[in-house]
Design a protein around this motif. Structure first.
Motif, short mmCIF file in Angstrom:
data_model
loop_
_atom_site.label_atom_id
_atom_site.label_comp_id
_atom_site.label_asym_id
_atom_site.label_seq_id
_atom_site.Cartn_x
_atom_site.Cartn_y
_atom_site.Cartn_z
N THR A 127 58.12 2.33 41.98
CA THR A 127 57.04 1.40 42.36
C THR A 127 57.52 -0.05 42.39
O THR A 127 57.29 -0.76 43.35
CB THR A 127 55.88 1.50 41.35
N HIS A 132 62.38 0.41 47.71
CA HIS A 132 63.02 0.91 48.94
C HIS A 132 63.97 2.06 48.69
O HIS A 132 64.80 2.38 49.54
CB HIS A 132 63.77 -0.24 49.65
N GLU A 134 65.77 5.57 48.55
CA GLU A 134 65.80 6.59 49.61
C GLU A 134 64.94 7.80 49.27
O GLU A 134 64.39 8.46 50.13
CB GLU A 134 67.24 7.06 49.85
N LYS A 136 62.09 9.22 46.20
CA LYS A 136 61.32 8.96 44.97
C LYS A 136 60.65 10.25 44.53
O LYS A 136 59.93 10.87 45.32
CB LYS A 136 60.24 7.92 45.23
N ALA A 189 54.69 6.31 42.95
CA ALA A 189 54.69 5.45 44.14
C ALA A 189 53.94 6.19 45.25
O ALA A 189 53.90 7.42 45.26
CB ALA A 189 56.13 5.17 44.57
N MET A 190 53.37 5.42 46.18
CA MET A 190 52.62 6.04 47.28
C MET A 190 53.48 7.06 48.03
O MET A 190 52.98 8.06 48.53
CB MET A 190 52.20 4.95 48.29
N ASP A 191 54.78 6.75 48.15
CA ASP A 191 55.67 7.62 48.93
C ASP A 191 56.51 8.54 48.04
O ASP A 191 57.54 9.05 48.47
CB ASP A 191 56.57 6.78 49.84
N ALA A 192 56.08 8.76 46.79
CA ALA A 192 56.84 9.65 45.90
C ALA A 192 56.44 11.11 46.14
O ALA A 192 55.30 11.39 46.52
CB ALA A 192 56.57 9.29 44.45
N ILE A 193 57.39 12.00 45.90
CA ILE A 193 57.09 13.43 45.93
C ILE A 193 56.76 13.83 44.50
O ILE A 193 57.54 13.56 43.59
CB ILE A 193 58.32 14.22 46.43
N ARG A 216 66.90 14.16 53.22
CA ARG A 216 66.93 12.70 53.51
C ARG A 216 68.33 12.23 53.90
O ARG A 216 68.57 11.03 54.00
CB ARG A 216 66.49 11.90 52.28
#
Ligand code: DC
Length: 221
Positions: A127, A132, A134, A136, A189-193, A216
């Motif tokens: 977060t 940034h 690559e 998360k 984080a919003m883009d975490a798995i 990725r």
């Protein structure tokens, strides 16, 4: 350099996963909880008040903290065992709550990312420190499974001073503190798995993360 972040609550399997991943990839394992614990240990040793934000931040900036082969070194001294004692765990909460200390830790963590590919574990890595990154991952597990894991770890080390229920209650309290921290709160984080590790073996979790890393383009399979 490349970065994989692993955030989540204590006992969800972050450390074992991060260690195994870093080993598999040949990357640096950065245990940021151990870094906060190291600052707390130094503060206790140097009699610095846990309420003095300015002094704690200056202390944090002055320390050389690094890890190698599963050990943590503070100014060259191996403090792996000392940072896990209950007194240090309790003090760490005060240290981690201080925004000025977190700012210093962020600098230290970002500067390590300039030198090494990182598997970094903590609460705010995806977060705040490495928005940034690559890849998360947020590792979660039920409170009962996490307490059971902690209980087993302690018993394996010959420590039976706390029952499973006592561990569960102190864990609930610590989770609350980690979630409510005004800066650097524990969250995905919003883009975490998000991976829930209940009932999953370490091998399975590591395999899943490696597959995401391959997808990725972080590693070749
Ligand atoms: O993961 P751990 O239990 O060793 O972490 C020790 C404490 O430090 C815990 O209260 C959470 C806090 N911490 C934090 O605030 N931010 C991090 N990136 C890592 C740990």
């Amino acid at each position: 350099m490349k970065i994989i972040t692993l955030d989540g609550p204590a006992g969800a399997g972050k450390s074992s996963t991060a260690r195994a991943l870093a080993h598999e990839l040949g990357w640096y394992h950065m245990d940021t909880g151990a870094m906060y614990r190291s600052v707390a240990l130094a503060a206790l040793e140097q009699d610095i008040s846990l309420e003095n934000e300015k002094d704690l931040a200056e202390l944090a900036a002055s320390l050389d903290i690094h890890s190698a082969h599963g050990n943590v070194f503070l100014n060259g001294r191996n403090i792996t065992g000392e940072i896990r004692i209950d007194r240090v765990t309790t003090a760490t909460r005060f240290v981690a709550d201080m925004p000025a200390v977190r700012e210093e830790m962020k600098k230290m963590q970002r500067s390590l990312s300039k030198e090494f590919n990182l598997v970094t574990e903590g609460r705010d890595q995806g977060t705040i420190v490495f928005p940034h990154a690559e890849l998360k991952i947020y590792l979660d597990a039920s409170p009962a499974a996490r307490a059971a894991r902690r209980y087993r770890e302690r018993v394996d080390l010959g420590d039976q001073s706390q029952t499973m229920n006592e561990i569960l209650y102190s864990q609930i309290e610590r989770d609350q503190g980690d979630r409510d921290r005004p800066v650097g709160a524990m969250e995905a984080a919003m883009d975490a798995i998000i991976i829930n590790t209940d009932g999953l073996s370490l091998e399975n979790v590591v395999k899943q993360v490696l597959e995401f890393a391959c997808d990725r383009g972080l590693v070749s399979n």
